[in-house]
Design a protein around this motif. Structure first.
Motif, PDB file in Angstrom:
ATOM      1  N   ARG A 281       1.119  -1.064  -0.023  1.00 26.45           N
ATOM      2  CA  ARG A 281      -0.126  -0.091   0.261  1.00 26.45           C
ATOM      3  C   ARG A 281       0.897   1.183  -0.106  1.00 26.45           C
ATOM      4  NH1 ARG A 281      -5.156  -1.123   1.755  1.00 26.45           N
ATOM      5  NH2 ARG A 281      -6.272   1.153   0.783  1.00 26.45           N
ATOM      6  N   ARG A 282       0.353   2.099  -0.656  1.00 23.74           N
ATOM      7  CA  ARG A 282       0.834   3.511  -0.939  1.00 23.74           C
ATOM      8  C   ARG A 282       0.641   4.788   0.497  1.00 23.74           C
ATOM      9  NH1 ARG A 282       0.322   8.429  -4.951  1.00 23.74           N
ATOM     10  NH2 ARG A 282       1.968   9.605  -3.818  1.00 23.74           N
ATOM     11  N   ALA A 283       1.088   5.362   1.041  1.00 20.14           N
ATOM     12  CA  ALA A 283       1.346   5.656   2.214  1.00 20.14           C
ATOM     13  C   ALA A 283       0.939   7.171   1.966  1.00 20.14           C
ATOM     14  CB  ALA A 283       1.791   5.820   3.710  1.00 20.14           C
ATOM     15  N   ILE A 284      -0.527   7.965   1.712  1.00 20.75           N
ATOM     16  CA  ILE A 284      -0.169   9.180   1.556  1.00 20.75           C
ATOM     17  C   ILE A 284      -0.860  10.240   2.521  1.00 20.75           C
ATOM     18  CG2 ILE A 284      -1.638  10.587   0.476  1.00 20.75           C
ATOM     19  CD1 ILE A 284      -2.174   8.944  -2.023  1.00 20.75           C
ATOM     20  N   GLY A 285      -0.230  11.259   3.023  1.00 17.33           N
ATOM     21  CA  GLY A 285      -0.731  11.831   4.086  1.00 17.33           C
ATOM     22  C   GLY A 285       0.105  12.877   5.727  1.00 17.33           C
ATOM     23  N   PHE A 286       0.099  13.200   6.438  1.00 12.68           N
ATOM     24  CA  PHE A 286       1.014  13.120   6.524  1.00 12.68           C
ATOM     25  C   PHE A 286       1.622  13.196   8.304  1.00 12.68           C
ATOM     26  CE2 PHE A 286      -2.037  16.145   7.128  1.00 12.68           C
ATOM     27  CZ  PHE A 286      -2.695  16.686   8.549  1.00 12.68           C
ATOM     28  N   THR A 287       2.851  13.946   8.949  1.00 12.45           N
ATOM     29  CA  THR A 287       2.644  13.549  10.915  1.00 12.45           C
ATOM     30  C   THR A 287       2.443  14.621  10.744  1.00 12.45           C
ATOM     31  OG1 THR A 287       4.304  12.214  10.800  1.00 12.45           O
ATOM     32  CG2 THR A 287       2.779  10.497  10.154  1.00 12.45           C
ATOM     33  N   THR A 288       2.554  14.598  12.721  1.00 10.71           N
ATOM     34  CA  THR A 288       2.791  16.027  13.287  1.00 10.71           C
ATOM     35  C   THR A 288       3.971  15.485  14.174  1.00 10.71           C
ATOM     36  OG1 THR A 288       0.883  15.851  14.535  1.00 10.71           O
ATOM     37  CG2 THR A 288       0.926  17.030  12.477  1.00 10.71           C
ATOM     38  N   GLU A 289       4.564  16.328  14.542  1.00  9.71           N
ATOM     39  CA  GLU A 289       5.760  15.966  16.074  1.00  9.71           C
ATOM     40  C   GLU A 289       6.229  17.348  16.745  1.00  9.71           C
ATOM     41  OE1 GLU A 289       9.526  13.835  15.089  1.00  9.71           O
ATOM     42  OE2 GLU A 289       9.936  15.888  13.973  1.00  9.71           O
ATOM     43  N   GLU A 290       5.986  17.077  18.173  1.00  9.98           N
ATOM     44  CA  GLU A 290       6.461  18.871  18.149  1.00  9.98           C
ATOM     45  C   GLU A 290       8.005  18.587  17.986  1.00  9.98           C
ATOM     46  OE1 GLU A 290       6.256  16.589  22.084  1.00  9.98           O
ATOM     47  OE2 GLU A 290       4.224  17.048  22.669  1.00  9.98           O
ATOM     48  N   ILE A 291       8.346  20.678  18.269  1.00  6.43           N
ATOM     49  CA  ILE A 291       9.164  21.146  18.549  1.00  6.43           C
ATOM     50  C   ILE A 291       9.625  21.338  19.408  1.00  6.43           C
ATOM     51  CG2 ILE A 291      10.705  22.840  17.811  1.00  6.43           C
ATOM     52  CD1 ILE A 291       8.733  22.826  15.033  1.00  6.43           C
ATOM     53  N   ARG A 292      10.932  20.730  20.470  1.00  6.60           N
ATOM     54  CA  ARG A 292      11.597  21.143  21.093  1.00  6.60           C
ATOM     55  C   ARG A 292      12.707  22.171  21.452  1.00  6.60           C
ATOM     56  NH1 ARG A 292       8.669  19.460  25.588  1.00  6.60           N
ATOM     57  NH2 ARG A 292       6.648  17.429  25.651  1.00  6.60           N
ATOM     58  N   GLN A 293      12.757  22.459  22.361  1.00  4.77           N
ATOM     59  CA  GLN A 293      13.772  24.117  22.627  1.00  4.77           C
ATOM     60  C   GLN A 293      13.979  23.862  24.113  1.00  4.77           C
ATOM     61  OE1 GLN A 293      12.902  26.768  20.925  1.00  4.77           O
ATOM     62  NE2 GLN A 293      13.815  27.143  19.182  1.00  4.77           N
ATOM     63  N   GLY A 294      15.097  22.738  24.780  1.00  6.98           N
ATOM     64  CA  GLY A 294      15.534  23.164  26.096  1.00  6.98           C
ATOM     65  C   GLY A 294      14.436  22.703  26.934  1.00  6.98           C
ATOM     66  N   GLY A 295      13.836  21.172  26.258  1.00  8.63           N
ATOM     67  CA  GLY A 295      13.291  20.647  27.215  1.00  8.63           C
ATOM     68  C   GLY A 295      11.704  21.171  27.391  1.00  8.63           C
ATOM     69  N   THR A 296      11.001  22.010  26.768  1.00 11.18           N
ATOM     70  CA  THR A 296      10.459  22.467  26.501  1.00 11.18           C
ATOM     71  C   THR A 296       9.529  22.503  25.129  1.00 11.18           C
ATOM     72  OG1 THR A 296      10.797  24.135  28.239  1.00 11.18           O
ATOM     73  CG2 THR A 296       8.505  24.772  26.614  1.00 11.18           C
ATOM     74  N   ARG A 297       7.686  22.415  24.875  1.00  8.98           N
ATOM     75  CA  ARG A 297       7.507  22.123  24.012  1.00  8.98           C
ATOM     76  C   ARG A 297       7.505  23.424  23.169  1.00  8.98           C
ATOM     77  NH1 ARG A 297       2.202  19.261  23.549  1.00  8.98           N
ATOM     78  NH2 ARG A 297       1.566  21.327  24.730  1.00  8.98           N
ATOM     79  N   THR A 298       7.823  24.093  22.084  1.00  7.65           N
ATOM     80  CA  THR A 298       7.851  25.543  21.536  1.00  7.65           C
ATOM     81  C   THR A 298       6.819  25.526  20.330  1.00  7.65           C
ATOM     82  OG1 THR A 298       9.631  25.228  19.918  1.00  7.65           O
ATOM     83  CG2 THR A 298       9.572  25.892  22.596  1.00  7.65           C
ATOM     84  N   GLY A 299       6.223  24.135  19.389  1.00  2.00           N
ATOM     85  CA  GLY A 299       5.856  24.293  18.007  1.00  2.00           C
ATOM     86  C   GLY A 299       6.162  22.606  17.960  1.00  2.00           C
TER      87      GLY A 299
END
Length: 177
Positions: free
Chosen positions: A29-47
């Motif tokens: 199967r061909r997977a189409i779409g996206f994932t998201t993930e946290e952006i962390r700086q110094g242990g804090t989620r920033t985006g």
């Protein structure tokens, strides 16, 4: 009839990991779409970053330093990222569902749904003849609550007890003839 699965769970339980592992396990199967993930700086989620499954394109979807609008909590959201990265392949899948394609969306959350074109496309995808697996928060929200109530949706709870087995179980379902 297409398979439509919503993977529901609390933040941090492993929904994104389930989607990524499922995509990696697909052989036919061909997977189409996206994932998201946290952006962390110094242990804090920033985006949050968005990454497409088919091309690996990646961009910042939401960040504390983005002005918005829109804003979701303390994050400004770059709706253009949804329009440039997430929508093209999903539009193609909705217009011409191909056998062997599986739409994987991580996630149907407030930041992603801030994009009106994405909401419209999701409505279209969920009425098309294509298999879909999407992640949703356990919390109540009008758009995702309406999807959860549909009779053609299988709602699967993701938790610490089942998150490691789910990718293989789902892959087996989608890979079987």
């Amino acid at each position: 009839m297409p398979t439509r699965i919503l993977l529901e769970g609390r933040p941090g339980v492993g929904k994104t990991t389930v989607v990524r592992r499922l995509a990696a396990l697909l052989l036919h199967r061909r997977a189409i779409g996206f994932t998201t993930e946290e952006i962390r700086q110094g242990g804090t989620r920033t985006g949050f970053a968005l990454e497409t499954l088919d091309s690996g394109l990646r961009a910042v979807l939401a960040h504390v330093d983005l002005p918005g609008p829109p804003r979701v909590g303390r994050y400004g959201v770059d709706v253009g990222v949804m329009e440039r990265l997430a929508l093209p392949a999903l539009r193609s899948a909705a217009a011409e569902p191909a056998r062997g394609e599986l739409v994987l969306i991580d996630e149907l959350g407030s930041m992603e749904l801030a994009c009106a074109a994405f909401r419209d496309l999701i409505r279209c995808l969920f009425t098309s003849d294509i298999d879909i697996v999407a992640t949703v928060h356990a919390k109540s929200a009008p758009f995702t609550d309406a999807l959860k109530r549909r009779t053609d949706i299988e709602l699967v709870q993701v938790n610490r007890a089942n998150r490691d087995a789910l990718p293989g179980d789902l892959a087996a379902r989608f890979e079987s003839p």
